[in-house]
Design an enzyme around this catalytic site. Structure first.
Site, PDB file in Angstrom:
ATOM      1  N   PHE A  87      -3.468   2.527   8.721  1.00 55.77           N
ATOM      2  CA  PHE A  87      -2.800   2.207   7.460  1.00 55.77           C
ATOM      3  C   PHE A  87      -1.704   1.159   7.631  1.00 55.77           C
ATOM      4  CE2 PHE A  87      -4.385   6.690   6.660  1.00 55.77           C
ATOM      5  CZ  PHE A  87      -5.619   6.222   6.248  1.00 55.77           C
TER       6      PHE A  87
ATOM      7  N   HIS B 296     -10.291   6.413   9.026  1.00 58.98           N
ATOM      8  CA  HIS B 296      -8.989   6.572   9.677  1.00 58.98           C
ATOM      9  C   HIS B 296      -8.957   5.970  11.085  1.00 58.98           C
ATOM     10  CE1 HIS B 296      -8.299   9.166   6.323  1.00 58.98           C
ATOM     11  NE2 HIS B 296      -7.218   9.719   6.812  1.00 58.98           N
TER      12      HIS B 296
ATOM     13  N   HIS C   3       5.978 -24.033 -14.268  1.00 63.38           N
ATOM     14  CA  HIS C   3       6.077 -23.048 -13.179  1.00 63.38           C
ATOM     15  C   HIS C   3       6.150 -23.731 -11.815  1.00 63.38           C
ATOM     16  CE1 HIS C   3       5.126 -19.777 -10.412  1.00 63.38           C
ATOM     17  NE2 HIS C   3       4.315 -20.649  -9.857  1.00 63.38           N
TER      18      HIS C   3
ATOM     19  N   ARG D 144      -3.657  10.209  19.290  1.00 63.45           N
ATOM     20  CA  ARG D 144      -3.587  11.579  18.760  1.00 63.45           C
ATOM     21  C   ARG D 144      -3.878  12.576  19.880  1.00 63.45           C
ATOM     22  NH1 ARG D 144      -7.804  15.259  16.658  1.00 63.45           N
ATOM     23  NH2 ARG D 144      -6.701  16.866  15.497  1.00 63.45           N
TER      24      ARG D 144
ATOM     25  N   ILE E 126       5.611 -15.524 -18.514  1.00 60.26           N
ATOM     26  CA  ILE E 126       4.734 -16.588 -18.003  1.00 60.26           C
ATOM     27  C   ILE E 126       4.477 -16.365 -16.513  1.00 60.26           C
ATOM     28  CG2 ILE E 126       4.649 -19.065 -17.390  1.00 60.26           C
ATOM     29  CD1 ILE E 126       4.221 -18.748 -20.329  1.00 60.26           C
TER      30      ILE E 126
ATOM     31  N   GLU F 265       3.214   3.109   2.470  1.00 60.90           N
ATOM     32  CA  GLU F 265       3.299   2.348   3.717  1.00 60.90           C
ATOM     33  C   GLU F 265       3.890   0.962   3.496  1.00 60.90           C
ATOM     34  OE1 GLU F 265       0.463   3.708   2.563  1.00 60.90           O
ATOM     35  OE2 GLU F 265       0.267   5.485   3.847  1.00 60.90           O
TER      36      GLU F 265
ATOM     37  N   ASN G 100      10.087 -13.824 -18.526  1.00 63.19           N
ATOM     38  CA  ASN G 100       9.761 -15.068 -19.255  1.00 63.19           C
ATOM     39  C   ASN G 100       8.333 -15.061 -19.792  1.00 63.19           C
ATOM     40  OD1 ASN G 100       8.153 -15.658 -17.029  1.00 63.19           O
ATOM     41  ND2 ASN G 100       9.620 -17.085 -16.119  1.00 63.19           N
TER      42      ASN G 100
ATOM     43  N   HIS H 169       8.932 -25.686  -7.631  1.00 63.37           N
ATOM     44  CA  HIS H 169       8.892 -24.848  -8.824  1.00 63.37           C
ATOM     45  C   HIS H 169      10.187 -24.964  -9.628  1.00 63.37           C
ATOM     46  CE1 HIS H 169       6.108 -23.188  -5.869  1.00 63.37           C
ATOM     47  NE2 HIS H 169       5.418 -22.680  -6.868  1.00 63.37           N
TER      48      HIS H 169
ATOM     49  N   ASP I 150       7.959 -11.819 -13.143  1.00 63.00           N
ATOM     50  CA  ASP I 150       6.807 -11.033 -13.591  1.00 63.00           C
ATOM     51  C   ASP I 150       5.901 -10.700 -12.408  1.00 63.00           C
ATOM     52  OD1 ASP I 150       7.322 -11.303 -16.529  1.00 63.00           O
ATOM     53  OD2 ASP I 150       7.010 -13.421 -16.065  1.00 63.00           O
ATOM     54  N   GLY I 151       5.733 -11.680 -11.519  1.00 64.46           N
ATOM     55  CA  GLY I 151       4.847 -11.490 -10.368  1.00 64.46           C
ATOM     56  C   GLY I 151       5.341 -10.375  -9.471  1.00 64.46           C
TER      57      GLY I 151
ATOM     58  N   SER J  50       2.555  14.399  11.920  1.00 62.05           N
ATOM     59  CA  SER J  50       1.501  13.733  12.683  1.00 62.05           C
ATOM     60  C   SER J  50       2.051  12.588  13.525  1.00 62.05           C
ATOM     61  CB  SER J  50       0.440  13.160  11.737  1.00 62.05           C
ATOM     62  OG  SER J  50      -0.157  14.195  10.993  1.00 62.05           O
TER      63      SER J  50
END
Ligand code: TPP
Ligand code: MG
Length: 663
Positions: free
Chosen positions: A439, A475, A266, A522, A193, A413, A191, A34, A161-162, A386
């Protein structure tokens, strides 16, 4: 174009052009890579390094160095070119000539540990930015502990930008703004782009307003106007209570006269013709991979300045009243102290045999851990009550007071995982953070990089199966354990009781180059390890928890909350005269590292039944041919936990029946 080439270039221009030339030459030689980002950000980076960065290539791990993160990791040649020009001894020209080749340090994307001066692996967009937030947090936290004399550095980021489009940036921006991370300075390579072309096709976000809304100091400059960039960095440094974002309007591939400004630069080599035109355009008449001595000298001056700063700092450290404490924090944790504390604690547990959820057991173990290791940093993604990640005496890290040791990551997260990477990479802290195991999927991008980089981070993942009950299938993890067991260098611990939970913490903290997941229940679980041993059995991965007299008829293997079920099944089988040994297997990865004799002894030659409230995938190595598995093959459901176990057939009767069918 010709007019431009006649403009006399300053030495700083040539320093930037050296980055451009090396980048386009290396990408051309590799025939992949790149060139656009390094050529477009060369001016930003040159101003940053030439006028501000304090790093010493001869002491790349100097604790008080400034951190630089190229979050747009596809622009890796920017990092390699700079590190070569600065004179890092592991970044000779042959590394650049062999960009992206086997056996060289110049990987496609910058990889932590491959070469000096790479603070974090980047490439998955947004991760570098977010890890940098963790580094800037670590700086403030260490500063609160040790003062400006010892800790006084900046974290600088170039993000594309990404990086800013990725969701994780939202979490990191919000967190950094809220915590007022004034030593974080992000330069956005604005840029306009990305790969698909103009950013107009996919975003109309006003990034200035977005950052401002999150509490950042924002500025906008022409990213090729070096004085303007320098002034903006200076202004950003002077804002001490807010992180800074400088929107730097740049031209991707700057210098390539026919291709710059387009997505064509790019991620593809410029081609010989365009490279020749760029050399002309930039007034860079030198051969490929050739840098004039005066340009090297200018870059080496940056290193010399950094070296002097480092020597000054070392003078301040020597004899500083907090020198010992600082050096202890920066070194590996004192594992011997931890071992002694955990062994004493385990002995008490085996005697008391509490019936507690392993999430509670984790908090009890953490009391010991946090009381022994000075530099653990806890936290949770808004599930403190929790996950039970906070222990007595811990205090919040806040914008007003960074001396605490508990981070409120908020409902973020992914951000938490990336920020913990930054905390760990910065040095001086051992981070752990909690959420529900399900999660972990939201955090996976950061967790995978932790595994790839080999950093010590512990994920406290509670509510680890249908055993969480009524919250239901949204969950209830089913495939999560298998998916993380599939991840190289990520160790998954699923302890069965309070003793194994303490051992899991001990094992996780003793590994300095491997992140760990603690998969915790839990629901309450009985203590199954009532016979104390100093040995960390969990660190063996699997072990015989209950053996038989004589020859085994069957071996029952369980993990976590299902070890109790395996024990009950063994009792039922005993009523029928069937001799069932029970193996607890809290960590598949650890077991795989044991020698064959040990593994064979644990698993035995009798038929085997595995039981885990999760999918079977990944169990093959433990089960072998003559075997059965009792677990989940669908999503769970919303109901009380005991009814769910019945409904999905994960019971002692089911395990006993499966065993009988095999013998
Ligand atoms: C998480 C992630 N998604 C997708 C990609 C693939 N990718 C690499 S660069 C890029 C575009 C990035 O655009 P920008 O950050 O503006 O970089 P520029 O083209 O300006 O160099 C994409 C989509 C990636 N590296 N990481
Ligand atoms: Mg871009």
């Amino acid at each position: 174009m010709t007019d431009q080439s006649k403009i006399e270039t300053t030495m700083e221009d040539q320093m930037a052009n050296a980055i451009r030339a090396l980048s386009m030459d290396a990408v051309q030689a590799a025939n992949s890579g790149h060139p656009g980002a390094p050529m477009g950000t060369a001016d930003l980076a040159t101003v940053l390094f030439n006028r501000f960065m304090r790093i010493d290539p001869t002491a790349d791990k100097w604790a008080d160095r400034d951190r630089f993160v190229m979050s747009a990791g596809h622009g890796s040649m920017l990092v390699y070119a700079i590190n070569h020009l600065l004179g890092y001894d592991d970044m000779g020209m042959e590394q650049l000539k062999n960009f992206r080749q086997m056996g060289y340090r110049t990987a496609g994307h910058p990889e932590y540990g491959h070469a000096k001066g790479i603070e974090v692996t980047t490439g998955p967009l947004g991760q570098g930015f977010s890890a940098a937030v963790g580094m800037a947090l670590a700086e403030r936290m260490q500063n609160a502990r040790y003062g400006d004399d010892l800790v006084d550095h900046y974290t600088y980021v170039i993000a594309g930008d990404g990086c800013l489009m990725e969701g994780v940036s939202h979490e990191a921006i919000d967190f950094a703004g809220h915590h007022g991370l004034g030593r974080l300075i992000v330069m956005w390579d604005d840029n306009k782009i990305t790969i698909d072309g103009s950013t107009d096709v996919s975003t109309s976000m006003d990034q200035m307003k977005r950052f401002e809304a999150a509490g950042w100091h924002v500025q906008k400059v022409d990213g090729h106007d070096k004085e303007a960039v320098a002034a903006a960095i200076e202004a950003a440094r002077n804002v001490t209570d807010k992180p800074s974002m400088i929107a730097c309007r740049t031209i991707i591939g700057f210098g390539a006269p026919n291709k710059q400004g387009s997505h064509d630069v790019h991620g593809a080599p410029l081609g010989d013709e365009e490279i020749a035109a760029a050399r002309e355009n930039l007034d860079w008449p030198h051969e490929p991979f050739t840098v004039p001595q005066d340009v090297y000298d200018a870059w080496h001056a940056v290193s010399t300045r950094g070296r002097e700063a480092r020597l000054e700092w070392e003078k301040r450290l020597g004899g500083h009243p907090k020198q010992d404490a600082f050096e202890t924090d920066m070194a590996d944790p004192d594992i011997r102290a931890l071992d002694a504390a955990i062994i004493a604690y385990k002995a008490r547990l085996s005697k008391d045999a509490p019936k507690v959820a392993t999430r509670k057991a984790s908090q009890m173990a953490l009391d010991v851990v946090n009381g022994t290791l000075p530099n653990t940093v806890g936290g949770s993604a808004d599930l403190t009550g929790s996950n039970l990640t906070m222990t007595a005496g811990m205090t919040d890290v806040t914008a007003a007071d960074f001396s605490g040791n508990y981070v409120r990551y908020g409902v973020r997260e992914h951000g938490m995982a990336a920020i913990m990477n930054g905390l760990a990479l910065h040095g001086g802290f051992v981070p752990y953070g909690g959420t529900f195991l399900q999660f972990a999927d939201y955090a996976r991008g950061g967790m995978r990089l932790a595994a790839l980089m080999g950093v010590r981070v512990v994920y406290v993942m509670t509510h680890d199966s249908i055993g969480l009950g009524e919250d239901g299938p949204t969950h209830q993890p089913v495939e999560v354990l298998a998916s993380f067991r599939a991840m190289p260098n990520m160790w998954v611990f699923r302890p069965a009781d309070a003793v194994e939970t303490a051992e899991a913490w001990q094992a996780a903290l003793e590994m300095d180059a491997t992140p760990s997941i603690l998969s915790l229940s839990r629901q309450g679980l009985p203590t199954v390890r009532t016979n104390h041993t100093d040995t960390n059995m969990t660190a063996k991965g699997a072990y015989v928890l209950r053996d038989v007299n004589g020859t085994r008829d069957v071996t029952l293997i369980g993990t976590g909350s299902e070890v109790e079920i395996a024990l009950n099944a063994a009792d039922k089988l005993a009523e029928d005269g069937i001799k069932a040994a029970v193996v607890s297997a809290p960590c598949f990865e650890a077991f795989a590292q044991q020698d064959a004799t040990y593994r064979d002894t644990v698993l035995g030659t009798a038929p085997r039944v595995g039981v885990e409230a999760a999918v079977q995938q990944g169990w093959d190595a433990l089960l072998g041919c003559n075997s059965a598995f009792v677990g989940m093959s669908s999503f769970g459901a919303s109901a009380p936990a005991n009814e769910l176990y019945e409904h999905f057939g994960i019971t002692a009767d089911a395990v006993a029946d499966a065993a009988k069918k095999l013998i």
